[in-house]
Design a protein around this motif. Structure first.
Motif, PDB file in Angstrom:
ATOM      1  N   LYS A   1      11.301  18.003  79.053  1.00 22.98           N
ATOM      2  CA  LYS A   1      12.264  16.511  78.087  1.00 22.98           C
ATOM      3  C   LYS A   1      13.891  16.011  78.234  1.00 22.98           C
ATOM      4  CE  LYS A   1       8.788  16.017  75.437  1.00 22.98           C
ATOM      5  NZ  LYS A   1       7.967  17.083  73.641  1.00 22.98           N
ATOM      6  N   GLY A   2      14.131  17.046  78.640  1.00 22.16           N
ATOM      7  CA  GLY A   2      15.614  16.514  78.477  1.00 22.16           C
ATOM      8  C   GLY A   2      16.121  16.579  79.952  1.00 22.16           C
ATOM      9  N   GLY A   3      15.763  16.885  80.277  1.00 21.84           N
ATOM     10  CA  GLY A   3      16.353  16.859  81.876  1.00 21.84           C
ATOM     11  C   GLY A   3      15.826  15.574  82.954  1.00 21.84           C
ATOM     12  N   GLU A   4      16.607  15.522  84.080  1.00 25.00           N
ATOM     13  CA  GLU A   4      15.692  14.618  85.268  1.00 25.00           C
ATOM     14  C   GLU A   4      15.521  15.133  86.321  1.00 25.00           C
ATOM     15  OE1 GLU A   4      17.855  10.534  87.093  1.00 25.00           O
ATOM     16  OE2 GLU A   4      18.326  10.600  84.645  1.00 25.00           O
ATOM     17  N   GLY A   5      14.084  14.834  86.504  1.00 26.66           N
ATOM     18  CA  GLY A   5      13.824  15.139  87.724  1.00 26.66           C
ATOM     19  C   GLY A   5      13.021  16.588  87.198  1.00 26.66           C
ATOM     20  N   THR A   6      13.614  16.920  86.517  1.00 24.68           N
ATOM     21  CA  THR A   6      12.040  18.216  86.014  1.00 24.68           C
ATOM     22  C   THR A   6      11.183  18.441  85.839  1.00 24.68           C
ATOM     23  OG1 THR A   6      12.769  17.491  83.446  1.00 24.68           O
ATOM     24  CG2 THR A   6      14.535  18.943  84.977  1.00 24.68           C
ATOM     25  N   VAL A   7      10.135  19.144  86.583  1.00 18.40           N
ATOM     26  CA  VAL A   7       8.812  19.408  85.938  1.00 18.40           C
ATOM     27  C   VAL A   7       8.288  20.780  85.820  1.00 18.40           C
ATOM     28  CG1 VAL A   7       8.734  20.019  88.646  1.00 18.40           C
ATOM     29  CG2 VAL A   7       6.611  19.354  87.529  1.00 18.40           C
ATOM     30  N   GLY A   8       7.624  20.835  85.140  1.00 20.10           N
ATOM     31  CA  GLY A   8       6.907  22.207  84.040  1.00 20.10           C
ATOM     32  C   GLY A   8       5.289  22.408  84.279  1.00 20.10           C
TER      33      GLY A   8
ATOM     34  N   TYR B   1     -10.168  29.366  73.607  1.00 23.61           N
ATOM     35  CA  TYR B   1      -9.497  28.448  73.429  1.00 23.61           C
ATOM     36  C   TYR B   1      -9.130  28.444  74.552  1.00 23.61           C
ATOM     37  CZ  TYR B   1      -5.853  25.320  72.658  1.00 23.61           C
ATOM     38  OH  TYR B   1      -4.855  24.750  72.090  1.00 23.61           O
ATOM     39  N   VAL B   2      -9.890  26.949  75.328  1.00 25.08           N
ATOM     40  CA  VAL B   2      -9.776  26.732  76.493  1.00 25.08           C
ATOM     41  C   VAL B   2      -9.525  25.487  76.942  1.00 25.08           C
ATOM     42  CG1 VAL B   2     -11.878  26.165  78.508  1.00 25.08           C
ATOM     43  CG2 VAL B   2     -12.039  27.909  76.592  1.00 25.08           C
ATOM     44  N   VAL B   3      -8.057  25.342  77.903  1.00 25.66           N
ATOM     45  CA  VAL B   3      -7.768  24.222  77.700  1.00 25.66           C
ATOM     46  C   VAL B   3      -6.388  24.018  79.048  1.00 25.66           C
ATOM     47  CG1 VAL B   3      -6.459  24.186  75.597  1.00 25.66           C
ATOM     48  CG2 VAL B   3      -5.494  25.041  77.012  1.00 25.66           C
ATOM     49  N   PRO B   4      -6.250  22.265  78.698  1.00 24.75           N
ATOM     50  CA  PRO B   4      -5.316  22.888  80.785  1.00 24.75           C
ATOM     51  C   PRO B   4      -4.834  22.761  80.507  1.00 24.75           C
ATOM     52  CG  PRO B   4      -6.287  20.957  79.762  1.00 24.75           C
ATOM     53  CD  PRO B   4      -6.924  21.596  78.399  1.00 24.75           C
ATOM     54  N   ILE B   5      -3.672  23.318  81.941  1.00 24.70           N
ATOM     55  CA  ILE B   5      -2.162  23.845  81.620  1.00 24.70           C
ATOM     56  C   ILE B   5      -1.665  22.107  82.203  1.00 24.70           C
ATOM     57  CG2 ILE B   5      -0.585  24.872  82.659  1.00 24.70           C
ATOM     58  CD1 ILE B   5      -2.297  27.026  83.342  1.00 24.70           C
ATOM     59  N   ALA B   6      -0.676  21.859  81.656  1.00 28.59           N
ATOM     60  CA  ALA B   6      -0.511  20.593  82.029  1.00 28.59           C
ATOM     61  C   ALA B   6       0.555  20.397  83.635  1.00 28.59           C
ATOM     62  CB  ALA B   6       0.363  19.201  81.482  1.00 28.59           C
ATOM     63  N   VAL B   7       1.251  19.979  84.446  1.00 25.50           N
ATOM     64  CA  VAL B   7       1.685  19.730  84.851  1.00 25.50           C
ATOM     65  C   VAL B   7       2.973  18.613  84.688  1.00 25.50           C
ATOM     66  CG1 VAL B   7       3.268  19.964  88.021  1.00 25.50           C
ATOM     67  CG2 VAL B   7       0.792  21.020  87.391  1.00 25.50           C
ATOM     68  N   ALA B   8       3.634  19.313  83.785  1.00 26.92           N
ATOM     69  CA  ALA B   8       4.303  17.055  83.313  1.00 26.92           C
ATOM     70  C   ALA B   8       6.163  17.814  84.084  1.00 26.92           C
ATOM     71  CB  ALA B   8       4.635  18.115  82.022  1.00 26.92           C
ATOM     72  N   PHE B   9       6.102  16.607  84.026  1.00 29.72           N
ATOM     73  CA  PHE B   9       8.052  16.028  84.561  1.00 29.72           C
ATOM     74  C   PHE B   9       8.542  15.156  84.352  1.00 29.72           C
ATOM     75  CE2 PHE B   9       4.000  13.077  86.669  1.00 29.72           C
ATOM     76  CZ  PHE B   9       4.652  11.694  86.891  1.00 29.72           C
ATOM     77  N   ASN B  10       9.328  14.686  84.362  1.00 34.84           N
ATOM     78  CA  ASN B  10      10.732  13.758  83.836  1.00 34.84           C
ATOM     79  C   ASN B  10      11.340  12.688  85.542  1.00 34.84           C
ATOM     80  OD1 ASN B  10      12.305  12.232  82.312  1.00 34.84           O
ATOM     81  ND2 ASN B  10      13.350  13.811  81.034  1.00 34.84           N
ATOM     82  N   LEU B  11      10.359  11.777  85.822  1.00 33.23           N
ATOM     83  CA  LEU B  11      11.607  11.791  86.175  1.00 33.23           C
ATOM     84  C   LEU B  11      11.286   9.951  86.346  1.00 33.23           C
ATOM     85  CD1 LEU B  11      11.565  11.766  89.237  1.00 33.23           C
ATOM     86  CD2 LEU B  11       9.672  11.639  89.742  1.00 33.23           C
ATOM     87  N   PRO B  12      12.422   8.992  85.884  1.00 33.40           N
ATOM     88  CA  PRO B  12      12.878   7.837  85.091  1.00 33.40           C
ATOM     89  C   PRO B  12      11.737   6.709  85.930  1.00 33.40           C
ATOM     90  CG  PRO B  12      14.322   9.261  84.351  1.00 33.40           C
ATOM     91  CD  PRO B  12      13.599   9.897  85.486  1.00 33.40           C
ATOM     92  N   GLY B  13      11.250   6.231  84.953  1.00 32.64           N
ATOM     93  CA  GLY B  13      10.523   5.058  86.244  1.00 32.64           C
ATOM     94  C   GLY B  13       9.396   5.224  87.231  1.00 32.64           C
TER      95      GLY B  13
END
Length: 369
Positions: free
Chosen positions: A235-242, A128-140
């Protein structure tokens, strides 16, 4: 990026009863609602086998188990998504037939496996070969360019606001807010964490002053259990990144990652490119396929934050029924049909034909003593 995501859909209730995905570390995936394709040459030996480990490959495993069991009604596969570290431990203890892990057995674990494997070697099968996403929640903000050093400083809590000059320099057209940065890491020992910190150590240089490890190296700002826990916190925060295995990033905003002078977006093709270019690990035993990923690649169009998740198996078992079912199931995982089914569901990169041929040879070497 959303168009290349599959979705793991509800349904296939008959298969759900055979899936054990509820223990600590489970991301509670559910089977797809239609039978994935299966090769015509499956032997479908009767019986049942069990595996445990990686939560990153849970969505893939749900698809594989559904596809295999729909084709082989008398063959039952259990998989418990407890995390890579626990999966390796359960395999070494002999509690499960195979392990799932996002970090191949290390030399010490390979030596320990000799006893569990009745004197034979344990092998790592990359499936199983997949990217790891750098996901963030920053409105706008619906896209960001981030260099390796910038990502390192964000997760090392050295960059504390989203309008930091280092982020702004690579995103001149964005009106970045003065919102605090809240990095989210895994709370459990994790192969996703090990791969992510491997990348940071290789690509970010002095900007990441920590050794690669499956456990997060500093006191967290926020943490989540499993990939789903990190995704929920972002998803549940603001300014979050994971950082999350890509099938858990559906519907989330993700960063383009710096490679040389360009910024590369995730895709199965850009993730698969790094695996094709990476050599096998030095010191592998015969039939072992642990890879040495080149996280510091400068190859254009290559997405560098990649997770390769392995199935760990013995070359020798004592129960012939277990051996036959394990070999048949592993053969399905690496088959063209098995790889394509998972790619459509999760966005993974299917294994190239030449690599699949090598893996099939190693799976064929598993025997009963």
């Amino acid at each position: 990026m959303a168009e290349w995501f599959g979705s793991v859909r509800a349904g296939a209730a008959a298969v759900a009863s055979a899936l054990v995905l509820t223990a600590c570390g489970s991301d509670n995936a559910v089977p797809p609602d239609s039978a994935p394709p299966a090769p015509d040459d499956l032997a479908c030996p009767p019986g049942n086998i069990s595996g445990a480990g990686s939560s990153a490959q849970e969505n893939a495993m749900v698809t594989w188990v559904a596809g295999y069991q729909m084709a082989c009604e008398g063959s039952v596969v259990y998989y418990n998504s407890v995390g890579s570290g626990a999966g390796r431990s359960q395999f070494l203890d002999g509690a499960v037939t195979f392990g799932g892990t996002d970090a191949a057995l290390d030399p010490k674990e390979t030596t320990e496996a000799k006893e569990r494997c009745h004197g034979s070697d344990a092998i790592n099968i990359p499936a199983y070969v997949v990217p790891i996403a750098v996901a963030f929640n920053l409105p706008g903000i619906d896209t960001l360019n981030l260099r390796p050093g910038t990502i390192a400083k964000i997760f090392d809590q050295q960059i504390t606001h989203w309008d930091d000059e280092e982020i702004a320099a690579d995103n001149p057209d964005l009106d970045l807010p003065h919102t605090p940065v809240l990095p989210v890491n895994r709370s459990d020992e994790s192969g996703t964490t090990e791969n992510f910190t491997d990348y940071l150590a290789a690509a970010a240089g002095d900007d990441w002053p920590h050794e690669p490890d499956g456990s997060w190296p500093i006191r967290p700002a926020e943490a989540g259990q499993g990939n789903s826990g990190v995704a929920a916190a972002v998803k549940g925060g603001e300014g979050t990144v994971g950082y999350v295995e890509v099938s858990f990033a559906e519907g989330m905003t993700t960063a383009r990652v710096g490679i040389g002078e360009e910024f590369v977006e995730m895709s199965p093709e850009s993730a698969g490119a790094i695996v094709i270019a990476s050599p096998q690990r030095e010191g592998n035993v015969e039939h072992d396929h642990a890879l040495e990923l080149d996280y510091n690649t400068r190859e254009p169009g290559t997405y560098p934050i990649v997770l390769v998740s392995y199935q760990v198996a013995c070359l020798t078992y004592t129960n012939g029924r277990d051996t036959a079912l394990l070999k048949d199931f592993l053969g399905y995982l690496v088959s063209e049909e098995g790889q394509q089914a998972v790619s459509e569901e999760t966005g993974s990169a299917p294994l190239p034909d030449d690599i699949r041929a090598e893996l099939n040879e190693s799976i064929g070497a598993i025997e009963t003593r």
